[in-house]
Design a protein around this motif. Structure first.
Motif, mmCIF file in Angstrom:
data_model
loop_
_atom_site.group_PDB
_atom_site.id
_atom_site.type_symbol
_atom_site.label_atom_id
_atom_site.label_comp_id
_atom_site.label_asym_id
_atom_site.label_seq_id
_atom_site.Cartn_x
_atom_site.Cartn_y
_atom_site.Cartn_z
ATOM 1 N N GLU A 136 -133.210 42.337 54.097
ATOM 2 C CA GLU A 136 -133.389 41.861 55.469
ATOM 3 C C GLU A 136 -134.217 40.578 55.536
ATOM 4 N N GLY A 137 -134.605 40.067 54.358
ATOM 5 C CA GLY A 137 -135.379 38.835 54.313
ATOM 6 C C GLY A 137 -136.877 39.034 54.400
ATOM 7 N N LYS A 138 -137.346 40.290 54.361
ATOM 8 C CA LYS A 138 -138.785 40.562 54.416
ATOM 9 C C LYS A 138 -139.370 40.440 53.009
ATOM 10 N N PRO A 139 -140.539 39.809 52.890
ATOM 11 C CA PRO A 139 -141.120 39.582 51.561
ATOM 12 C C PRO A 139 -141.821 40.817 50.984
ATOM 13 N N PHE A 140 -141.679 40.972 49.667
ATOM 14 C CA PHE A 140 -142.476 41.939 48.917
ATOM 15 C C PHE A 140 -143.771 41.239 48.512
ATOM 16 N N VAL A 141 -144.847 41.995 48.367
ATOM 17 C CA VAL A 141 -146.095 41.464 47.838
ATOM 18 C C VAL A 141 -145.961 41.449 46.318
ATOM 19 N N THR A 142 -146.153 40.276 45.714
ATOM 20 C CA THR A 142 -146.055 40.144 44.260
ATOM 21 C C THR A 142 -147.274 39.405 43.723
ATOM 22 N N LYS A 143 -147.407 39.453 42.413
ATOM 23 C CA LYS A 143 -148.449 38.699 41.721
ATOM 24 C C LYS A 143 -147.788 37.500 41.049
ATOM 25 N N GLN A 144 -148.562 36.720 40.323
ATOM 26 C CA GLN A 144 -148.024 35.561 39.601
ATOM 27 C C GLN A 144 -147.048 35.998 38.509
ATOM 28 N N THR A 145 -147.254 37.200 37.941
ATOM 29 C CA THR A 145 -146.363 37.770 36.932
ATOM 30 C C THR A 145 -146.067 39.207 37.324
#
Length: 72
Positions: free
Chosen positions: A26-35
């Motif tokens: 749906e275009g919603k972002p996941f929270v991620t880290k640099q890796t």
């Protein structure tokens, strides 16, 4: 802009390194880290992220083709 690297791990995940934005359908972002690692086997309980569930249960070794040499 820095180059993003995606590594196809033997018998495991896709390892993502760099500044990327990971979006759901749906275009919603996941929270991620640099890796971070994405599941490639479908067995993770934390999709789309890898949780190690593949260990001993998923086999896939992918290699890039060798560069062709110019023969003149």
């Amino acid at each position: 802009m820095a180059k993003v690297q995606i590594k196809v791990n033997d018998n495991g995940s896709l390892r993502i390194t760099g500044d990327v934005e990971l979006l759901d359908g749906e275009g919603k972002p996941f929270v991620t880290k640099q890796t971070f690692s994405l599941c490639r086997c479908g067995l993770s309980n934390n999709k789309p992220f890898c949780d190690g569930s593949h260990k001993g249960r998923f086999q896939s070794i992918v290699r890039a083709p060798s560069p062709e040499t110019d023969e003149q």
